[in-house]
Design a protein around this motif. Structure first.
Motif, PDB file in Angstrom:
ATOM      1  N   ALA A 109       0.835  -1.201   0.000  1.00 34.32           N
ATOM      2  CA  ALA A 109       0.000   0.000   0.000  1.00 34.32           C
ATOM      3  C   ALA A 109       0.870   1.251   0.000  1.00 34.32           C
ATOM      4  CB  ALA A 109      -0.921   0.004   1.211  1.00 34.32           C
ATOM      5  N   LEU A 110       0.415   2.262  -0.715  1.00 32.95           N
ATOM      6  CA  LEU A 110       1.122   3.542  -0.772  1.00 32.95           C
ATOM      7  C   LEU A 110       0.108   4.666  -0.632  1.00 32.95           C
ATOM      8  CD1 LEU A 110       3.588   5.399  -1.383  1.00 32.95           C
ATOM      9  CD2 LEU A 110       3.012   5.150  -3.815  1.00 32.95           C
ATOM     10  N   VAL A 111       0.380   5.589   0.294  1.00 31.47           N
ATOM     11  CA  VAL A 111      -0.417   6.809   0.428  1.00 31.47           C
ATOM     12  C   VAL A 111       0.456   7.981   0.012  1.00 31.47           C
ATOM     13  CG1 VAL A 111      -1.608   8.371   1.998  1.00 31.47           C
ATOM     14  CG2 VAL A 111      -1.879   5.903   2.257  1.00 31.47           C
ATOM     15  N   HIS A 112      -0.023   8.733  -0.968  1.00 31.17           N
ATOM     16  CA  HIS A 112       0.712   9.887  -1.479  1.00 31.17           C
ATOM     17  C   HIS A 112      -0.031  11.158  -1.077  1.00 31.17           C
ATOM     18  CE1 HIS A 112       3.124  12.337  -4.234  1.00 31.17           C
ATOM     19  NE2 HIS A 112       2.003  12.883  -4.646  1.00 31.17           N
ATOM     20  N   VAL A 113       0.650  12.051  -0.343  1.00 31.59           N
ATOM     21  CA  VAL A 113       0.034  13.292   0.106  1.00 31.59           C
ATOM     22  C   VAL A 113       0.295  14.389  -0.918  1.00 31.59           C
ATOM     23  CG1 VAL A 113      -0.090  15.019   1.921  1.00 31.59           C
ATOM     24  CG2 VAL A 113       0.328  12.622   2.516  1.00 31.59           C
ATOM     25  N   SER A 114      -0.775  14.942  -1.458  1.00 34.15           N
ATOM     26  CA  SER A 114      -0.690  16.009  -2.448  1.00 34.15           C
ATOM     27  C   SER A 114      -1.369  17.252  -1.872  1.00 34.15           C
ATOM     28  CB  SER A 114      -1.356  15.538  -3.753  1.00 34.15           C
ATOM     29  OG  SER A 114      -1.265  16.511  -4.769  1.00 34.15           O
ATOM     30  N   GLY A 115      -2.229  17.906  -2.619  1.00 33.56           N
ATOM     31  CA  GLY A 115      -2.910  19.091  -2.105  1.00 33.56           C
ATOM     32  C   GLY A 115      -4.129  19.434  -2.938  1.00 33.56           C
ATOM     33  N   ILE A 116      -5.099  20.067  -2.311  1.00 37.26           N
ATOM     34  CA  ILE A 116      -6.305  20.491  -3.022  1.00 37.26           C
ATOM     35  C   ILE A 116      -5.939  21.492  -4.116  1.00 37.26           C
ATOM     36  CG2 ILE A 116      -8.351  21.970  -2.763  1.00 37.26           C
ATOM     37  CD1 ILE A 116      -9.030  20.543  -0.242  1.00 37.26           C
ATOM     38  N   GLY A 117      -6.625  21.386  -5.245  1.00 37.39           N
ATOM     39  CA  GLY A 117      -6.452  22.369  -6.315  1.00 37.39           C
ATOM     40  C   GLY A 117      -5.353  22.071  -7.308  1.00 37.39           C
ATOM     41  N   VAL A 118      -4.788  20.842  -7.275  1.00 35.79           N
ATOM     42  CA  VAL A 118      -3.712  20.536  -8.213  1.00 35.79           C
ATOM     43  C   VAL A 118      -4.228  20.616  -9.650  1.00 35.79           C
ATOM     44  CG1 VAL A 118      -2.447  19.090  -6.606  1.00 35.79           C
ATOM     45  CG2 VAL A 118      -4.166  18.059  -8.084  1.00 35.79           C
ATOM     46  N   ARG A 138       0.574   7.682  -9.985  1.00 39.01           N
ATOM     47  CA  ARG A 138      -0.479   6.796 -10.483  1.00 39.01           C
ATOM     48  C   ARG A 138       0.048   5.835 -11.551  1.00 39.01           C
ATOM     49  NH1 ARG A 138      -4.028   5.879  -7.557  1.00 39.01           N
ATOM     50  NH2 ARG A 138      -5.240   7.801  -7.501  1.00 39.01           N
ATOM     51  N   GLU A 139       0.966   6.314 -12.391  1.00 35.28           N
ATOM     52  CA  GLU A 139       1.531   5.449 -13.426  1.00 35.28           C
ATOM     53  C   GLU A 139       2.443   4.378 -12.824  1.00 35.28           C
ATOM     54  OE1 GLU A 139       3.510   7.991 -16.174  1.00 35.28           O
ATOM     55  OE2 GLU A 139       1.658   8.969 -16.852  1.00 35.28           O
ATOM     56  N   ALA A 140       3.194   4.753 -11.792  1.00 37.52           N
ATOM     57  CA  ALA A 140       4.159   3.818 -11.196  1.00 37.52           C
ATOM     58  C   ALA A 140       3.518   2.875 -10.184  1.00 37.52           C
ATOM     59  CB  ALA A 140       5.294   4.598 -10.534  1.00 37.52           C
ATOM     60  N   PHE A 141       2.448   3.335  -9.513  1.00 33.99           N
ATOM     61  CA  PHE A 141       1.801   2.546  -8.456  1.00 33.99           C
ATOM     62  C   PHE A 141       0.300   2.802  -8.569  1.00 33.99           C
ATOM     63  CE2 PHE A 141       3.088   0.453  -4.347  1.00 33.99           C
ATOM     64  CZ  PHE A 141       1.817   0.148  -3.878  1.00 33.99           C
ATOM     65  N   PRO A 142      -0.367   2.150  -9.532  1.00 35.97           N
ATOM     66  CA  PRO A 142      -1.771   2.445  -9.837  1.00 35.97           C
ATOM     67  C   PRO A 142      -2.719   2.369  -8.645  1.00 35.97           C
ATOM     68  CG  PRO A 142      -0.824   1.043 -11.532  1.00 35.97           C
ATOM     69  CD  PRO A 142       0.171   1.103 -10.421  1.00 35.97           C
ATOM     70  N   GLN A 143      -2.422   1.508  -7.668  1.00 36.96           N
ATOM     71  CA  GLN A 143      -3.318   1.338  -6.529  1.00 36.96           C
ATOM     72  C   GLN A 143      -3.030   2.307  -5.388  1.00 36.96           C
ATOM     73  OE1 GLN A 143      -0.869  -0.604  -7.544  1.00 36.96           O
ATOM     74  NE2 GLN A 143      -0.235  -2.126  -6.009  1.00 36.96           N
ATOM     75  N   ALA A 144      -2.168   3.301  -5.621  1.00 35.78           N
ATOM     76  CA  ALA A 144      -1.852   4.277  -4.572  1.00 35.78           C
ATOM     77  C   ALA A 144      -3.094   5.079  -4.187  1.00 35.78           C
ATOM     78  CB  ALA A 144      -0.752   5.229  -5.043  1.00 35.78           C
ATOM     79  N   THR A 145      -3.186   5.419  -2.905  1.00 38.33           N
ATOM     80  CA  THR A 145      -4.229   6.321  -2.420  1.00 38.33           C
ATOM     81  C   THR A 145      -3.638   7.725  -2.377  1.00 38.33           C
ATOM     82  OG1 THR A 145      -5.224   4.593  -1.056  1.00 38.33           O
ATOM     83  CG2 THR A 145      -5.780   6.876  -0.516  1.00 38.33           C
ATOM     84  N   ILE A 146      -4.345   8.691  -2.955  1.00 37.01           N
ATOM     85  CA  ILE A 146      -3.868  10.070  -2.988  1.00 37.01           C
ATOM     86  C   ILE A 146      -4.734  10.930  -2.080  1.00 37.01           C
ATOM     87  CG2 ILE A 146      -3.553  12.118  -4.424  1.00 37.01           C
ATOM     88  CD1 ILE A 146      -2.878  10.229  -6.752  1.00 37.01           C
ATOM     89  N   LEU A 147      -4.094  11.619  -1.148  1.00 37.62           N
ATOM     90  CA  LEU A 147      -4.786  12.525  -0.230  1.00 37.62           C
ATOM     91  C   LEU A 147      -4.427  13.959  -0.573  1.00 37.62           C
ATOM     92  CD1 LEU A 147      -4.255  10.703   3.205  1.00 37.62           C
ATOM     93  CD2 LEU A 147      -6.078  10.375   1.536  1.00 37.62           C
TER      94      LEU A 147
END
Length: 303
Positions: A109-118, A138-147
């Protein structure tokens, strides 16, 4: 939550420390992976925390720390560019390294922290880098969860501390007329969202926009901070074009107090979009900044 071995990249930062504490308290063994790791403040479970010096721009360094990991969290961020470090280095290239190597090392599992408004079309290099980083992950780890959290607040944060500094001025300059809308998120809520994302199968591969309980205009936040500090100052609307000029002049400084990207960010609302997955979908009721101001105001470091 089943005990896991979790690597938190950027685990020594403001959000990263909160994530580490949340994961450790849930019974996970956690690795703080950072270029200059500091001791995570979780004294009751220090044995469950390992500190590893990692350069997220170096594949070998990232791969070593991911060996044997069940899950990974990317909470690394860069808010101001330097001559030797650009937004793309951290938010695109490093994000891709972490996602690709996590996949290669069999991390579940991978959680990637991004930001609103990207957006890849944004006038802000910071926002564009965040958007391209999400694509690379997303291309490297399609099942990643993005917050995608909105602006973070909490003890010892930068957001409320900056508002406090501004309200000490004899006249308070506003970005435009101060109508930009923000949905501040308590750092502990964002950390809980990371933990929930790792333990919730339905979160796999999903994007969540994380906003606090209520939306406030920038001028409302300034007035609230002044009220709790017992100050009364006049507010002065300042056109964004003038802010951009000031930012350009300050750009020659080693550590400019204002950047072009920061001005651009204040031109756009930073709130949860319609139809987005939110805290609610993770079973979390987020805090309200205004409700927490009295407690935060009692701490000189926070407000």
């Amino acid at each position: 939550m089943v005990q896991q071995n979790v690597v938190v990249f950027g685990g020594s930062g403001f959000l990263g420390r909160a994530i580490v504490q949340r994961l450790v308290k849930a019974g996970n063994r956690t690795v703080v992976a950072a270029r200059h790791p500091r001791v995570a403040r979780c004294p009751e479970a220090t044995g469950a925390i390992e500190h590893r010096a990692v350069d997220v721009r170096d594949d070998a360094s990232v791969a070593r720390v991911l060996q044997g990991a069940d899950a990974a969290v990317n909470a690394v961020s860069l808010y101001v560019e330097r001559r030797d470090l650009r937004f793309a280095d951290i938010h695109v290239d490093a994000a891709e390294h972490i996602a690709r190597l996590a996949s290669q090392e069999g991390v579940k599992a991978l959680v990637h922290v991004s930001g609103i408004g990207v957006s890849t079309d944004s006038a802000s290099a910071y926002v564009r880098a965040r958007a391209h980083g999400e694509q690379a992950v997303r291309e490297a780890f399609p099942q990643a969860t993005i917050l995608r959290p909105s602006v973070l607040f909490g003890p010892e944060d930068a957001f409320l501390a900056n508002l406090k500094t501004i309200t000490r001025l004899p006249v308070i300059p506003l970005f435009g007329n101060g109508s930009t809308r923000l949905q501040p998120v308590h750092v502990e809520d964002a950390a809980m969202a990371v933990a929930r994302a790792l333990e919730t199968p339905l979160a796999t591969g999903q994007v969540f926009e994380l906003g606090g309980a209520n939306v406030y205009r920038y001028r409302e936040l300034l007035l609230a901070v002044m009220e709790h500090a017992g100050r009364h100052r006049p507010l002065l609307p300042v056109p964004f074009e003038l802010w951009k000029l000031l930012a350009a002049l300050m750009s020659i400084l080693p550590n400019p107090p204002l950047t072009h990207d920061q001005v651009i960010l204040m031109q756009e609302d930073n709130v949860v979009g319609d139809g987005a997955n939110t805290f609610k979908d993770l079973g979390i009721e987020p805090c309200d900044l205004m409700a927490m101001l009295p407690r935060l105001a009692s701490s000189d470091t926070a407000l």
